[in-house]
Design an enzyme around this catalytic site. Structure first.
Site, mmCIF file in Angstrom:
data_model
loop_
_atom_site.group_PDB
_atom_site.id
_atom_site.type_symbol
_atom_site.label_atom_id
_atom_site.label_comp_id
_atom_site.label_asym_id
_atom_site.label_seq_id
_atom_site.Cartn_x
_atom_site.Cartn_y
_atom_site.Cartn_z
ATOM 1 N N HIS A 61 41.101 44.398 41.542
ATOM 2 C CA HIS A 61 41.331 42.968 41.493
ATOM 3 C C HIS A 61 40.205 42.369 40.555
ATOM 4 C CE1 HIS A 61 41.790 38.791 42.601
ATOM 5 N NE2 HIS A 61 43.173 39.077 42.941
ATOM 6 N N ASP A 109 49.183 42.824 45.307
ATOM 7 C CA ASP A 109 50.490 43.052 44.480
ATOM 8 C C ASP A 109 51.228 44.404 44.821
ATOM 9 O OD1 ASP A 109 50.287 40.532 42.899
ATOM 10 O OD2 ASP A 109 48.643 41.636 41.899
#
Length: 429
Positions: free
Chosen positions: A306, A363
């Protein structure tokens, strides 16, 4: 002593104030830098730039902390619901029973769209991407409410907030129905927010449809987890567009397009596409782990790592637990999900991923769980947009009343040609 930084340039020293946030994060205030020194800062991707001061969301990527208006995301996911969380983000406090009832009533009773909006869907190709449709229709809402677009009128803004939160699920469901060639359904005001959306998505006029309360609850939590995330690409877009005093419909329409990109909201769709690639190649997960480690191989594991979090994303922990629970309760045995779980297990124990802090992110898990809920892949990013909507609204609303409000106007370093003369056409070779 007042905290400050010093910049020395051309033999002169300038004092730059240091700003400090609630949790001790510090920033150098360079708002007067250009006027004082003639210099600007250069920061591609805004990796070290704070664009605003905000009281909405706090995240600490090193410690894996995410707070909405000071409340940990873990508590909201466990104890709240999406409508209450939306109120919290937009208005800054948990609603009283009376405030929540008022808020829920107006969202429920603004869920229908003007009949003329259905004509817009007829103008799209047979299989458009739902994100393109959602952005276009959200922007078009401004044409139906032209007398209530004053961004500095509190009542206009309140009505617009209700309409957007109420109508985006309807607009989203219609975009899916359009892709199937099915009739566009009316909302059902007897249902809660997520149940109503699921019914519009999956019911047909031919037979009765009962919403599974477990699926509705899981979807509600997913929306909460996506509701805001500080100054990401789409949120920054809302603020930048809104900085021109542009109406909320147009600002959110722009944010939907920003979210559509595969590096932002489209990442969960990319996760499923990656899993399909592995499955079609025989399901050899170890082969693709090796490819991901090979610096000369173009393959990348989607859904790992991330931009901000260098620890386990707290949202991922919640979704991970929820994913395993719902797969077990629904008795789902899907090859793509089996591959995802094997990838997860390897990545959490492999030194390569641990050293690089490449944890499975939100995600990765949201793509897996949407697949388990039978949400079509091209609707994944739309689900993200539905969840992020209250955050966009809160950020837009906060900036409109910010004492430091200014129209966004970044600077640049020009690296083009030097001054030169115009050459007439007949003299050009």
């Amino acid at each position: 002593m007042e905290s400050k930084a010093q910049l020395t340039f051309n033999g002169k020293t300038y004092d730059l104030p240091i700003l400090e946030g609630t949790f001790g994060e510090k920033a150098i205030d360079i708002s007067q830098l250009r006027s004082a020194t003639g210099l600007i800062t250069y920061d591609p991707g805004f990796m070290s730039t704070g664009s605003c001061s905000s009281a909405i969301t706090f995240l600490d990527g090193e410690k894996g902390i995410l707070l909405y208006r000071g409340i940990p995301i873990e508590q909201l996911a466990e104890k709240s619901n999406f409508i209450e969380t939306s109120f919290l983000l937009i208005y800054g406090h948990l609603p009283t029973p009376k405030e929540l009832e008022y808020f829920k009533y107006h969202i429920t009773h603004h869920s229908m769209v003007h009949e003329s909006i259905k004509n817009l869907y007829n103008g799209f190709p047979n299989n458009p991407h739902p994100m393109a449709v959602c952005s276009a229709v959200v922007g078009a809402l401004a044409t139906f409410y032209q007398d209530q677009l004053d961004v500095q009128d509190e009542r206009d803004v309140e009505i617009t907030i209700h309409r957007l939160l109420a109508k985006l699920p309807t607009i989203a469901a219609y975009s899916y129905k359009k892709s199937l060639g099915q009739p566009l359904p009316y909302p059902d005001n007897s249902l809660d927010y997520t149940s109503n959306f699921l019914k519009m998505m999956f019911a047909t006029p031919c037979e009765p449809y009962e919403v599974d309360p477990l699926i509705a609850k899981v979807l509600d939590v997913l929306l909460i987890l996506h509701a805001d995330h500080e100054q990401n690409c789409s949120t920054s877009t809302v603020r930048l567009v809104g900085s021109s005093r542009c109406n909320l419909y147009a600002s959110v329409s722009a944010a939907i397009y920003a979210l559509w990109g595969p590096l932002h909201g489209g990442a969960n769709q990319s996760v499923i596409e990656m899993l399909e690639t592995i499955h079609q190649d025989g399901g050899d997960v170890q082969k693709y782990i090796k490819k991901a480690k090979d610096g000369d191989d173009s393959f990348r594991l989607m859904g790992f790592g991330h931009r901000v979090y260098k620890n386990f994303d707290p949202r991922s922990k919640i979704i991970k637990k929820m994913t395993h629970e719902i797969l077990e309760k629904l008795g789902i045995h899907e090859p793509l999900l089996d591959i995802a779980l094997e990838l997860e297990e390897i990545a959490l124990s492999d030194e390569y991923f641990i050293e690089k802090k490449l944890y499975p992110n939100v995600d990765f898990y949201s793509g897996v769980i949407y697949k388990a809920l039978n949400i079509p892949v091209n609707m994944f990013t739309v689900m993200f947009a539905m969840g992020r909507l209250p955050g966009w609204i809160a950020q837009w609303k906060e900036y409109q009343t910010d004492p430091q409000f200014k129209i966004g106007r970044p600077r640049q370093i020009y690296n083009g040609l030097d001054t030169r003369d115009y050459v007439p056409l007949e003299n050009r070779k």
